[in-house]
Design a protein around this motif. Structure first.
Motif, PDB file in Angstrom:
ATOM      1  N   VAL A   1       0.914  -1.256  -0.014  1.00 33.48           N
ATOM      2  CA  VAL A   1      -0.060   0.010   0.041  1.00 33.48           C
ATOM      3  C   VAL A   1       0.955   1.222  -0.099  1.00 33.48           C
ATOM      4  O   VAL A   1       0.611   2.186  -0.714  1.00 33.48           O
ATOM      5  N   ALA A   2       1.861   1.236   0.848  1.00 35.63           N
ATOM      6  CA  ALA A   2       3.184   2.260   0.721  1.00 35.63           C
ATOM      7  C   ALA A   2       3.673   2.480  -0.699  1.00 35.63           C
ATOM      8  O   ALA A   2       3.488   3.700  -1.054  1.00 35.63           O
ATOM      9  N   ALA A   3       3.868   1.234  -1.327  1.00 38.26           N
ATOM     10  CA  ALA A   3       4.392   1.306  -2.708  1.00 38.26           C
ATOM     11  C   ALA A   3       3.425   1.920  -3.437  1.00 38.26           C
ATOM     12  O   ALA A   3       3.760   2.697  -4.527  1.00 38.26           O
ATOM     13  N   LEU A   4       2.004   1.647  -3.376  1.00 39.84           N
ATOM     14  CA  LEU A   4       1.183   2.278  -4.409  1.00 39.84           C
ATOM     15  C   LEU A   4       0.991   3.814  -4.090  1.00 39.84           C
ATOM     16  O   LEU A   4       1.000   4.525  -5.168  1.00 39.84           O
ATOM     17  N   ARG A   5       1.091   4.379  -2.923  1.00 43.76           N
ATOM     18  CA  ARG A   5       0.972   5.429  -2.532  1.00 43.76           C
ATOM     19  C   ARG A   5       1.984   6.357  -3.332  1.00 43.76           C
ATOM     20  O   ARG A   5       2.081   7.267  -3.711  1.00 43.76           O
TER      21      ARG A   5
ATOM     22  N   LEU B   1      -8.197   0.084   1.159  1.00 43.81           N
ATOM     23  CA  LEU B   1      -7.066  -0.430   1.489  1.00 43.81           C
ATOM     24  C   LEU B   1      -6.557  -0.025   2.997  1.00 43.81           C
ATOM     25  O   LEU B   1      -5.942  -0.787   3.526  1.00 43.81           O
ATOM     26  N   ALA B   2      -6.846   1.382   3.234  1.00 42.15           N
ATOM     27  CA  ALA B   2      -6.608   1.764   4.411  1.00 42.15           C
ATOM     28  C   ALA B   2      -7.213   1.386   5.494  1.00 42.15           C
ATOM     29  O   ALA B   2      -6.635   1.121   6.624  1.00 42.15           O
ATOM     30  N   ALA B   3      -8.617   1.125   5.221  1.00 42.48           N
ATOM     31  CA  ALA B   3      -9.640   0.439   6.206  1.00 42.48           C
ATOM     32  C   ALA B   3      -9.071  -1.079   6.527  1.00 42.48           C
ATOM     33  O   ALA B   3      -9.153  -1.448   7.619  1.00 42.48           O
ATOM     34  N   LEU B   4      -8.649  -1.684   5.541  1.00 41.87           N
ATOM     35  CA  LEU B   4      -8.411  -3.075   5.794  1.00 41.87           C
ATOM     36  C   LEU B   4      -7.044  -3.201   6.521  1.00 41.87           C
ATOM     37  O   LEU B   4      -7.062  -4.047   7.358  1.00 41.87           O
ATOM     38  N   LEU B   5      -6.183  -2.286   6.478  1.00 42.14           N
ATOM     39  CA  LEU B   5      -5.024  -2.286   7.547  1.00 42.14           C
ATOM     40  C   LEU B   5      -5.110  -1.879   8.856  1.00 42.14           C
ATOM     41  O   LEU B   5      -4.804  -2.330   9.704  1.00 42.14           O
TER      42      LEU B   5
END
Length: 529
Positions: free
Chosen positions: A252-256, A374-378
């Motif tokens: 997710v960080a890489a995507l952002r 994605l943020a909610a999943l984490l």
């Protein structure tokens, strides 16, 4: 109008009694300018969960000083931070859309609100070199920071401190090091805080659920139970859930980061975003024993949509660049007509259309909602009962199951004929990627066999990727050859290029079948580890 500034600086802290040393003579400093006092006021904006700060982005509106306006500071790279500036304008409580545009990939649909204010009394001294050139600026700041209440009715928290900043202008990093050394010798100390606002909001950043976007947090001793056994303490071993969530958070960080690169026109952003989407899809598919498919399949569908929207841009860019190189390598007598020019024109016109398509995708609410999901999943992962168990068994099982899927794809490709073989080998490549990404997640747990599998599959993917690339290049050769013929040009060279790409595909396929037994052995070894 947005302007960009590259910030290379060093932060230090000092007590009230600190006296600034004379910096004349330090590594090419001929003189120190007269002190200039500034009064700065800044309001920092972020989401309720401090999403920007957690992703190493700061957003502020500052008045006073020579650079008053809206500032967006982006994550550091190679020791420097990029800073985007917009005029201060009239809005003070609402962030203008143009300011938000570069960081939408971090925000998703969240709207940033004021979270902190800083009042700074700044005394600036300029370090001058030969001819009066400004080498660096040394700012002596007395800061009053206010962390606004996170919820209605909560009191604000005030923090005060003294800070020094050394920022390069025309000087080099040797000067930065020399000035820092002189300031430390005079009693200053290097700052542990990456930013003023990060210091003011340290309490909120450290709250549960406040892990940086690069991972679910360095849990270490804080969350892992440690029990004394005899004379030694044994750290809690990572669970399957720990390993999978860390891998997801990293992607997710890489995507952002890739999203930010695209929005700020940095190279390789589209490629990196597609890779992050593929990895997220693979990880969520491979570890359904940890995160149930009911929660992850909708995300996988949206990630597939994003990848599909961006695929034409990246595939076309790679294909045309390869064909232009191929044309340049041909003997001049075999290049009949303006072949290179036609490829170049196609690439230029395609680049404009592709850029529009990419930006439309990244500003589409559907995409922004995916980022929220994605943020909610984490933040609140719906872990299964297996997530709390030891990681090794789950990792090995994931490699084994996805290895079987790869084996079935290989068998189908071996039996395929004609054009169906290309489709079947592409399926092998995709199945191999899933196994590779699974092994990458498992590598720290399974050790050498998983690492060896990753290396083997990288080689296989490169080989099959070369074959798949020719599907796109051959289509371009046919399409542009027909256009050239219709325009009265000689189309012979396009046919030659098509033939050369057919030969490249055949060589790549042969290379894969030579490599395939090694892949099979590596999968078995990793699954048994």
């Amino acid at each position: 109008m947005t302007t960009e500034h590259l910030e290379i600086e060093r932060k230090l802290e000092a007590d009230d009694s600190y006296a600034a040393p004379d910096l004349t003579g330090v590594d090419g400093v001929d003189a120190v300018g007269e002190p200039e006092e500034q009064a700065l006021e800044a309001t920092y904006f972020d989401t309720a969960d401090l999403r920007l700060l957690r992703n190493k982005v700061t957003l502020r509106r500052r008045t006073g000083g020579s650079d008053a306006g809206w500032h967006v500071k982006l994550p550091a790279a190679a020791g420097a931070r990029r800073e985007l500036h917009q005029p201060v304008g009239r809005a003070s409580r609402t962030v203008p859309k143009a300011v938000l545009a570069p960081v939408l990939g971090v925000l998703g649909t969240a709207v940033p609100e004021p979270v902190a204010t800083l009042r700074t009394r700044r005394v600036v001294r300029r370090l001058l070199g030969e001819g009066g050139a400004v080498l660096a600026e040394v700012a002596d700041d007395t800061v009053h920071g206010t962390a606004l209440g996170a919820n209605p009715g909560e009191p604000a928290t005030v923090t005060t401190w003294r800070e020094l900043e050394v920022e390069l202008v025309d000087g080099d990093e040797a000067l930065l090091d020399a000035v820092t050394e002189r300031l430390v010798a005079a009693g200053a100390r290097l700052s542990d805080s990456p930013s003023k606002v990060g210091r003011v909001l340290a309490g909120r950043l450290g709250q549960p659920g406040g892990a940086p976007a690069g991972g679910p947090g360095d849990e270490g001793d804080a969350t892992g139970s440690r029990r004394k056994k005899g004379k030694k303490e044994k750290a809690r071993q990572p669970t399957a859930g720990d390993v999978v969530l860390a891998a997801l958070a990293a992607q997710v960080a890489a995507l952002r980061a890739a999203d930010l690169a695209i929005r700020t026109e940095q190279p390789e952003g589209v490629h990196d975003l597609r890779v992050a989407c593929r990895r997220l899809r693979s990880i969520t598919a491979a570890f359904r024993t940890v995160l149930p498919r009911k929660a992850t399949d909708p995300l996988r569908a949206e990630l597939r949509w994003v990848g599909g929207q961006l695929s034409a841009a990246r595939d076309g860019e790679v294909a045309l660049a390869h064909l232009r190189e191929l044309v340049a390598a041909q003997p001049p007598e075999l290049v009949l007509g303006p072949v290179a020019a036609r490829f170049q024109q196609t690439e230029i016109s395609g680049r404009v259309d592709d850029a529009r398509r990419v930006i439309r995708t990244l500003t589409d609410r559907r995409y922004l909602l995916l980022l929220d999901a994605l943020a909610a999943l984490l933040a609140d992962p719906p872990l299964t009962e297996f997530a709390g168990g030891p990681a090794r068994a789950v990792m090995a099982d994931a490699v084994r199951r996805n290895g079987k899927r790869l084996r079935r794809a290989v068998t189908a490709a071996r039996e395929a004929q004609g054009e169906e073989r290309h489709t079947a080998l592409h399926a092998v490549r995709k199945a191999g990627k899933r196994v590779r990404y699974t092994a990458e997640v498992a590598a720290d747990v399974l050790g050498g066999p998983a690492t060896a599998l990753v290396d083997c599959l990288k080689e296989a993917q490169e080989t099959l990727g070369s074959a798949q690339d020719t599907v796109v290049t051959r289509e371009y050769a046919v399409r542009l050859g027909r256009a050239a013929f219709a325009a009265g040009e000689n189309a012979w060279t396009y046919g030659r290029l098509h033939g050369l790409e057919e030969a490249r595909a055949a060589r790549a396929e042969d290379a894969f079948w030579e490599l395939e037994p090694r892949v099979r052995t590596a999968v078995r070894a990793a699954a048994k580890s």
